[in-house]
Design an enzyme around this catalytic site. Structure first.
Site, PDB file in Angstrom:
ATOM      1  N   ARG A 163      31.776 -75.278 -12.109  1.00 53.63           N
ATOM      2  CA  ARG A 163      30.381 -75.272 -12.582  1.00 53.63           C
ATOM      3  C   ARG A 163      30.091 -76.682 -13.101  1.00 53.63           C
ATOM      4  O   ARG A 163      30.744 -77.161 -14.029  1.00 53.63           O
ATOM      5  CB  ARG A 163      30.194 -74.261 -13.709  1.00 53.63           C
ATOM      6  CG  ARG A 163      28.916 -74.507 -14.493  1.00 53.63           C
ATOM      7  CD  ARG A 163      28.541 -73.408 -15.438  1.00 53.63           C
ATOM      8  NE  ARG A 163      28.113 -72.230 -14.723  1.00 53.63           N
ATOM      9  CZ  ARG A 163      27.427 -71.216 -15.288  1.00 53.63           C
ATOM     10  NH1 ARG A 163      27.087 -71.281 -16.562  1.00 53.63           N
ATOM     11  NH2 ARG A 163      27.068 -70.173 -14.581  1.00 53.63           N
ATOM     12  N   HIS A 210      23.116 -71.438  -7.305  1.00 56.13           N
ATOM     13  CA  HIS A 210      23.990 -70.522  -8.066  1.00 56.13           C
ATOM     14  C   HIS A 210      24.326 -69.330  -7.152  1.00 56.13           C
ATOM     15  O   HIS A 210      23.871 -68.209  -7.348  1.00 56.13           O
ATOM     16  CB  HIS A 210      23.256 -70.065  -9.332  1.00 56.13           C
ATOM     17  CG  HIS A 210      24.140 -69.436 -10.372  1.00 56.13           C
ATOM     18  ND1 HIS A 210      25.508 -69.317 -10.225  1.00 56.13           N
ATOM     19  CD2 HIS A 210      23.845 -68.882 -11.587  1.00 56.13           C
ATOM     20  CE1 HIS A 210      26.008 -68.729 -11.302  1.00 56.13           C
ATOM     21  NE2 HIS A 210      25.023 -68.460 -12.137  1.00 56.13           N
ATOM     22  N   GLN A 248      25.853 -65.810  -8.350  1.00 57.28           N
ATOM     23  CA  GLN A 248      24.865 -64.968  -9.025  1.00 57.28           C
ATOM     24  C   GLN A 248      23.960 -64.283  -7.994  1.00 57.28           C
ATOM     25  O   GLN A 248      23.715 -63.078  -8.079  1.00 57.28           O
ATOM     26  CB  GLN A 248      24.033 -65.812  -9.997  1.00 57.28           C
ATOM     27  CG  GLN A 248      22.964 -65.019 -10.722  1.00 57.28           C
ATOM     28  CD  GLN A 248      23.537 -64.047 -11.748  1.00 57.28           C
ATOM     29  OE1 GLN A 248      24.236 -64.453 -12.659  1.00 57.28           O
ATOM     30  NE2 GLN A 248      23.251 -62.759 -11.596  1.00 57.28           N
ATOM     31  N   ASP A 296      14.136 -66.262 -14.544  1.00 58.50           N
ATOM     32  CA  ASP A 296      15.198 -67.088 -15.149  1.00 58.50           C
ATOM     33  C   ASP A 296      14.512 -68.015 -16.155  1.00 58.50           C
ATOM     34  O   ASP A 296      13.276 -68.152 -16.150  1.00 58.50           O
ATOM     35  CB  ASP A 296      15.918 -67.876 -14.030  1.00 58.50           C
ATOM     36  CG  ASP A 296      17.112 -68.691 -14.535  1.00 58.50           C
ATOM     37  OD1 ASP A 296      17.592 -68.421 -15.655  1.00 58.50           O
ATOM     38  OD2 ASP A 296      17.548 -69.604 -13.804  1.00 58.50           O
ATOM     39  N   CYS A 301      19.212 -63.324 -14.471  1.00 57.66           N
ATOM     40  CA  CYS A 301      20.626 -63.718 -14.400  1.00 57.66           C
ATOM     41  C   CYS A 301      21.263 -63.815 -15.779  1.00 57.66           C
ATOM     42  O   CYS A 301      22.476 -63.748 -15.886  1.00 57.66           O
ATOM     43  CB  CYS A 301      20.757 -65.029 -13.644  1.00 57.66           C
ATOM     44  SG  CYS A 301      19.814 -66.381 -14.382  1.00 57.66           S
ATOM     45  N   ARG A 341      28.844 -59.329 -11.557  1.00 50.55           N
ATOM     46  CA  ARG A 341      29.453 -60.641 -11.300  1.00 50.55           C
ATOM     47  C   ARG A 341      30.953 -60.465 -11.082  1.00 50.55           C
ATOM     48  O   ARG A 341      31.550 -61.099 -10.207  1.00 50.55           O
ATOM     49  CB  ARG A 341      29.220 -61.590 -12.495  1.00 50.55           C
ATOM     50  CG  ARG A 341      27.775 -62.005 -12.730  1.00 50.55           C
ATOM     51  CD  ARG A 341      27.237 -62.902 -11.651  1.00 50.55           C
ATOM     52  NE  ARG A 341      27.973 -64.139 -11.530  1.00 50.55           N
ATOM     53  CZ  ARG A 341      27.826 -65.205 -12.321  1.00 50.55           C
ATOM     54  NH1 ARG A 341      26.940 -65.201 -13.285  1.00 50.55           N
ATOM     55  NH2 ARG A 341      28.525 -66.315 -12.125  1.00 50.55           N
TER      56      ARG A 341
HETATM   57  N1  NVA Z   1      18.912 -71.763 -14.225  1.00 48.78           N
HETATM   58  C1  NVA Z   1      19.884 -71.512 -15.262  1.00 48.78           C
HETATM   59  C2  NVA Z   1      20.842 -70.451 -14.832  1.00 48.78           C
HETATM   60  C3  NVA Z   1      21.875 -70.086 -15.874  1.00 48.78           C
HETATM   61  C4  NVA Z   1      22.820 -69.036 -15.416  1.00 48.78           C
HETATM   62  C5  NVA Z   1      20.609 -72.792 -15.588  1.00 48.78           C
HETATM   63  O1  NVA Z   1      20.970 -73.519 -14.655  1.00 48.78           O
HETATM   64  O2  NVA Z   1      20.795 -73.083 -16.763  1.00 48.78           O
HETATM   65  N1   CP Z   2      24.278 -65.975 -15.267  1.00 52.49           N
HETATM   66  C1   CP Z   2      25.239 -66.843 -15.597  1.00 52.49           C
HETATM   67  O1   CP Z   2      25.752 -67.569 -14.763  1.00 52.49           O
HETATM   68  O2   CP Z   2      25.595 -66.819 -16.906  1.00 52.49           O
HETATM   69  P1   CP Z   2      26.555 -67.840 -17.673  1.00 52.49           P
HETATM   70  O3   CP Z   2      25.802 -69.143 -17.806  1.00 52.49           O
HETATM   71  O4   CP Z   2      26.813 -67.189 -18.994  1.00 52.49           O
HETATM   72  O5   CP Z   2      27.801 -68.030 -16.880  1.00 52.49           O
END
Ligand code: NVA
Ligand code: CP
Length: 313
Positions: A106, A133, A136, A228, A268, A296
């Protein structure tokens, strides 16, 4: 299906059959886990998990999932590894490949994940980048399937920022034949290249992928309403300007009333109550966000097993 030794970086790279296989294996693994049946397909294997951004769900679901599959996950972050001190991605990729059987990452830059995969000799799984992502969105397809059975021909409406989540949902919907409208204001709409790619895939599966500024028009007859956060990780400094621009793009009772009466609401998570979704809807009967979060675990176990062993149900 031939997912063994591949990477999972973008759903766009997967075939329709591969997406179906992931969802099918996830269903079987979820059943096994619920029944307490053994499914240690990755016994003796190790997974490096690189986190350059925060996480609750992704970390715990990957770590728990890999453990349940019989393997040993290793958590790495910027400050506790040489990654944060500038060791090149291509070196990290080659070094980790000498130790582990898979890498989950990530991070911010999508290109870094592509570079990691180019130099790694083990499968690389994208656990979120600024652009996509995928784990997800595959989970979201699984969750919708659990509740609605058939995905093909359904309508998913994504509300708000045309971000990594919107992008991966477009790719996922296009592969499973689900119609999607991304309702976002000008300036916050999804990347046109991703929209184009998704539309090309959608032409093959017989669905449509659209972008619409008009939220209520978009939400009409939706089977799924999805949202989101307005400011993603790395965009914290833009919070107030984004709040201003995206302020009307909220899932609330009024919006839900134009969707189908049996519409489900997904997010998410983490959610910002009172911003992209109201407390009432998030906690309401149509919200399936905690089923979604749980899934997940099951979908990522399917992904890891399919990429990392031939010995799978
Ligand atoms: N769009 C959000 C998703 C978090 C799971 C981010 O990138 O922070
Ligand atoms: N939805 C998701 O990816 O959550 P986290 O940022 O907690 O991993």
């Amino acid at each position: 299906m031939g997912l063994r030794n591949k990477d999972l970086i973008s759903i766009h790279d997967l075939t329709v059959g591969e997406v179906a296989t992931i969802l099918d294996v996830a269903k079987k693994l979820k059943r096994k886990q619920k029944r307490g049946e053994p499914h240690r397909y990755l016994e003796g294997k190790t997974l490096a998990m690189i986190f350059s951004k925060a996480s609750t769900r992704t970390r715990v679901s990957f770590e728990t999932g890999f453990y349940q599959l019989g393997g040993h996950p290793i958590y790495l972050n910027d400050s506790a590894s040489q990654i944060g001190r500038g060791e090149p991605v291509r070196d990290t990729a080659r070094v980790l490949s000498r130790f582990v059987d898979g890498i989950m990452i990530r991070t911010f830059s999508h290109d870094s994940v592509i570079e990691l995969a180019k130099y790694a000799t083990v499968p690389v799984i994208n656990g979120l980048t600024d652009l996509l992502h995928p784990c997800q969105a595959l989970t979201d397809m699984f969750t919708i399937m659990e509740h609605k059975e058939v995905l093909k021909g359904r309508k998913l409406v994504y509300v708000g920022d045309g971000n990594n989540m919107a992008h991966s949902l477009m790719y996922a919907c296009a592969k499973v034949g689900m119609n999607m409208v991304c309702a976002s204001p000008k300036g916050y709409q999804p990347d046109p290249e991703i929209v184009k790619n998704a539309q090309e895939d959608a032409a093959h599966t017989g669905c449509t992928i659209e972008v619409d500024e008009d939220l209520f028009r978009a939400a009409k007859g939706a089977d799924v309403l999805y949202t989101d956060v307005w400011a993603s990780m790395g965009q914290e400094a833009e919070q107030s300007i984004r709040q201003e621009a995206l302020g009307d793009y909220q899932i609330n009772k009024e919006l839900l009333s134009v969707a189908r009466p049996d519409a489900m609401v997904l997010h998410c998570l983490p959610a910002h109550r009172g911003e992209e979704i109201t407390e009432e809807v998030l906690e309401g009967p149509q919200s399936k966000v905690f089923d979604q979060a749980e899934n997940r675990l099951h979908v990522q176990k399917a992904i890891m097993a399919l990429l990392m062993t031939d010995d799978i149900i």
